[in-house]
Design an enzyme around this catalytic site. Structure first.
Site: not given
Ligand code: RAM
Length: 928
Positions: A498, A502-504, A511, A564, A775, A796
């Site tokens: 995605d 960041r912490d993802e 996506d 999704w 994003e 994103h």
């Protein structure tokens, strides 16, 4: 000869020269043939040139035809496969030959010979015949090598360090072994994998140029191994190997700071197979004889960066002379090696290099470097410091309103590199087991000069060949295309993520499905998605629920969201369309069926109105217009995607000849659509959610009765007008909105959306200096402030899904779904939006397709390339008078057939070749 004919002849001569010079370029294989007018080239096996780790039972071969002539079709082919390159070219000692097969198929031809064994290397060639009675010479010789096909092929053992207190974020274990080779080496292959991510060196030389290998898969079920030809790194006598392992995805921090997702212990699996010149073999494997220690990498993490203490470097530890008597012994882990698979997709490699654009001090006094591009990778430096001096590098995507370094949107991800100097002359460093999403670098602890001689940023991403090019006369649209491509580069890091900063950084399915079709235009993503889809099947729950993220690291409840989980039907279908790859449908069919089965089970009267859904994620919910008016009912969306997934399942069943399923699911689809209409559509065709996304989904997925579609499209246009010609869709409506508008004759409105520069729009971020896709429509708000840092990534790709419309509608390059993979090409350019020109190219499985148009004083000039062994239907828009091709009336050219007029458009059928059309265009009527 009149002047037009003369120009046309000259053009043809120039074209031949250009094409001939192209033909002279060297191919990939060792053996070269003299260029000839008709030949076969670009041989690939399972999408790769000369792969050395194939584990498909019947690998598929593809090739491209090269010819200067127009209208070339393959009529037959002959393949031959042998164990030896030289005898193969003499037609001797073959292990399989296809014989002459009368077929126009030149992609995905299955090897049909006897079963191949582990490590077997076979050579192959192909020759073809065409419709002009020409035979190609045999192609260059290519090869493929089988991987290790059975668990028993692995004599190596998984080895670990002996520490019991291992924790995530700890130092990277370094495994080493010295070994002797008694004779001269003829060939050596290394089979290697890790729990974690590895970097291997043989005699001081890095093995391969992959990063973050073995890549990310659903490790418990499937873990990839890499294969490297390391013949040139070995020598007779003393040798040494050293492998360092980082936390990576295996046990490193992930979403919500969760760690140890797959296990607590890092491990190495290493099997080096050497063949001496006398034919004898020797194997060096990871086992209890290895040693382990820690060195300079004190900690490494994808999110947090790396801590490197150069004072702890173990100099020359991967060279044979190094003394490791003080190192620890290793622990052998007897885990069965039954989940190892060869690496099928492209691995992550280092790509573009960026030098500092600017080095400056921010108002807050930070020293910051601007690399000019939001990229994903790392910074390499060559600097000098005293022993113990520490330099710290922080990474950020943007500066804030005041020009200060901004990292709040990284959430807990530190993205920090700390390097402790050992005090040598200039020290060169680049990280190992981490990557950052950044454009700006903050440097702390170093005050010397920083410039292009000592600092560079590198982009790292999966090694996908760039297949598409798209540019227009509008620089803002070109920047948008640039941003879409960089969104793809930054988020295709072994899996489709995605966001990369960041912490993802997870494989969010919504996506991926939104962007997938665009991705197929920009780069060759066949191998990339085929691999990821296997992880999807592996992680799909028993009841058919597809997790939010793949590989799945969330709990089992985090699954089955509309739009999704439909990635399970959408991505296989898009890969089939782009590459004509039936096997991916076969491979995913059960998974597709299980997903539709899940929804069926959870529906009542064919209506799916339960479950947790993200809905039209990040749709426009701004304050300038009516707040929340663009909110689409989540259950309406769920029902729409239920229908869409069922339709794609039917499509796949048709392709695979599963007639019973076609019948069953066609009936089901009828009921789903009825349920949709009775629940969400009034008898006059008004949707209960009067939003753009609602109309877009209903129209795109054919959910409205035929007689209500035109009026629904008008309502969509009306809704857009209510927002002053702005887009209000989120992740789910955005990929289709312009397609729906074009399909119902509103391409002018699609262009309005595309060209809009104020928020919300695609060009709003571009106008605000974006170098990637954001994003949110308003990552930076019109007043200059930022959106909520909890969710404000500047890289994103989902909104980049407009790229698909740009290629397929503006340039008009499309595949006929009945003849996918661009075997039958549809070329229908749609000028508009005040563009005066557009050029697009796509390297397909058959070769390059090109569509380039320009308008000058109503003269429409259109250049087309159609690759050999394909045909194209061309639709020329707004034709008023005679059309010429290379100066000749098209009606006089025998290669142009099926000429017919539909409205103002002219339809033509053409075969392969290069075409140059010119005519006068009808001026479009002014919009009211
Ligand atoms: C966000 C992700 C992703 C989206 C999900 C629902 O955290 O970044 O883009 O698909 O949530």
């Amino acid at each position: 000869m009149n002047s037009t004919q003369l120009t046309s002849m000259l053009k043809k001569v120039c074209l031949s020269i250009v094409t001939l010079s192209f033909l002279y370029q060297p191919g990939f294989s060792q053996v070269q043939h003299a260029p000839v007018p008709f030949r076969v080239d670009n041989l690939t096996c399972e999408y790769k040139t000369n792969p050395i780790a194939v584990d498909a039972g019947n690998p598929r071969m593809s090739w491209k035809l090269i010819s200067l002539e127009r209208g070339i079709q393959q009529t037959s082919y002959e393949l031959r496969v042998g164990n030896n390159a030289v005898s193969l070219t003499k037609g001797k000692d073959l292990i399989w030959t296809s014989g002459r097969v009368f077929s126009d198929q030149s992609v995905h031809i299955y090897y049909g010979g006897p079963m191949l064994s582990s490590r077997q290397k076979v050579y192959w060639q192909v020759r073809v015949w065409n419709n002009k009675n020409q035979a190609s010479p045999w192609s260059m010789v290519n090869f493929w090598k089988m991987g290790l096909l059975k668990p028993t092929d692995w004599t190596a053992k998984w080895i670990q360090d002996n520490y019991t207190s291992d924790t995530t974020g700890g130092p990277s274990p370094m495994f080493r072994k010295s070994f002797k080779l008694d004779r001269k080496v003829r060939a050596a292959h290394l089979y290697i994998s890790a729990h974690g991510v590895f970097e291997a060196k043989l005699n001081g030389k890095r093995v391969g140029n992959d990063y973050f290998a073995p890549g990310w898969t659903s490790y418990n079920k499937r873990i990839q191994y890499q294969v490297y030809d390391v013949t040139s790194s070995l020598q007779k006598g003393n040798n040494a190997v050293g492998v360092t392992i980082g936390d990576g995805w295996y046990r490193g921090y992930t979403y919500n700071r969760k760690k140890d997702v797959y296990g607590k212990k890092l491990a190495l699996l290493f099997q080096l197979e050497v063949v001496y010149t006398n034919g004898q073999k020797q194997i060096i494997t990871s086992d209890k004889s290895w040693k382990v220690a820690y060195g300079a990498i004190r900690s490494s993490s994808f999110f947090d960066g790396e801590l490197y203490d150069a004072r702890k470097d173990k100099l020359n530890w991967t060279s044979p002379l190094y003394k490791d008597q003080n190192w620890d012994t290793v622990r052998v882990d007897e885990t069965i090696k039954d989940n190892l698979i060869a690496t099928s997709g492209p691995s992550v490699k280092k790509h573009e290099k960026f030098l500092p654009l600017k080095v400056f001090n921010t108002p807050e006094g930070d020293r910051v470097v601007d690399f000019g591009q939001n990229l994903v990778g790392w910074v390499q430096f060559k600097l000098k410091g005293k022993a113990g001096d520490t330099i710290r590098l922080f990474h950020a995507e943007v500066l804030d309103q005041k020009g200060n370094f901004y990292t709040k949107n990284l959430r807990t991800a530190k993205q920090e590199i700390t390097y402790v100097f050992k005090g040598d002359s200039a020290e060169t460093y680049e990280p190992h087991f981490t990557f950052q999403g950044f454009r700006y670098l903050k440097v702390v602890g170093y005050s010397g000069p920083l410039d292009s001689t000592n600092l560079a940023a590198y982009a790292l991403y999966s090694d996908m060949a760039q297949t598409g090019k798209f540019s227009t006369s509008n620089p803002l649209i070109n920047q948008l295309q640039h941003n879409i491509q960089w969104g793809q580069k930054g988020n295709f890091i072994d899996v489709p993520t995605d966001c990369p900063q960041r912490d993802e950084r997870m494989g969010w399915t919504g996506d991926a499905q939104a962007f997938c079709r665009t991705a197929t235009f920009n780069m060759d993503v066949a191998g990339f998605f085929t691999k990821w889809l296997k992880d999807l099947s592996a992680d799909q729950h028993k009841d058919g629920a597809v997790p939010y993220v793949i590989p799945n690291m969330l709990d089992s409840a985090s699954s089955a969201a509309s739009g999704w989980s439909d990635v399970s039907t959408i991505v296989p279908w898009n890969i089939y369309l782009a590459y004509g790859d039936k096997q991916v449908l076969q491979q995913q069919y059960e998974s597709m069926k299980k997903w539709v089965g899940y929804i069926q089970f959870h529906s009542r009267n064919y209506l799916w109105d339960t479950g947790n859904h993200f809905g039209d994620w990040l749709f426009y919910a701004g304050t300038n217009y009516e707040d929340g008016a663009a909110l689409t009912d989540k259950n309406l969306i769920a029902q729409a995607f239920y229908a869409h997934s069922t339709q794609l399942l039917i499509n796949a069943a048709k392709v695979l000849g599963k007639n019973d399923d076609v019948a069953t699911y066609t009936q089901l689809l009828g009921n789903i659509v009825k349920a949709f209409q009775s629940e969400y559509v009034t008898p006059n065709g008004r949707m209960i959610s009067g939003t753009q996304t609602s109309y877009v989904l209903a129209l795109n997925f054919d959910l409205l009765p035929e007689n209500l579609r035109e009026s629904a499209a008008k309502r969509l246009v009306g809704n857009i007008e209510d927002y002053d010609d702005h887009i209000t869709t989120g992740f789910l409506g955005t990929p289709y909105i312009c397609h729906v508008l074009s399909r119902f004759g509103h391409t002018d409105m699609a262009y309005e959306l595309l060209m809009k520069e104020s928020y919300p729009s695609w060009l709003y971020p571009v106008k605000n200096g974006a170098t990637t896709i954001w994003e949110r429509w308003d990552g930076i708000k019109p007043d200059g402030s930022f959106e909520d840092p909890e969710m404000n990534s500047f890289n994103h790709y989902a909104y980049g899904a407009i790229g698909d419309w740009m290629y397929r509608v503006i340039a008009g390059i499309n595949t006929d779904e009945a003849s996918p993979g661009f075997h039958k090409i549809l070329i229908a350019p749609h000028p508009g939006g005040k563009l005066t020109s557009t050029q697009a190219e796509l390297e397909t499985m058959y070769g390059k397709v090109k569509s380039a148009w320009s308008i000058d004083n109503n003269i429409f000039t259109f250049d087309v390339i159609v690759p050999p062994n394909t045909t194209a239907q061309v639709i020329l828009p707004a034709v008023t008078d005679q059309i010429t091709e290379n100066g000749l009336d098209i009606n006089t050219e025998k290669e142009i057939t099926g000429i017919r007029k539909v409205g103002n458009d002219e339809y033509l059928e053409i075969g392969s070749g290069t075409y140059h059309f010119v005519y006068t265009m009808k001026i479009p009527a002014k919009k009211k």
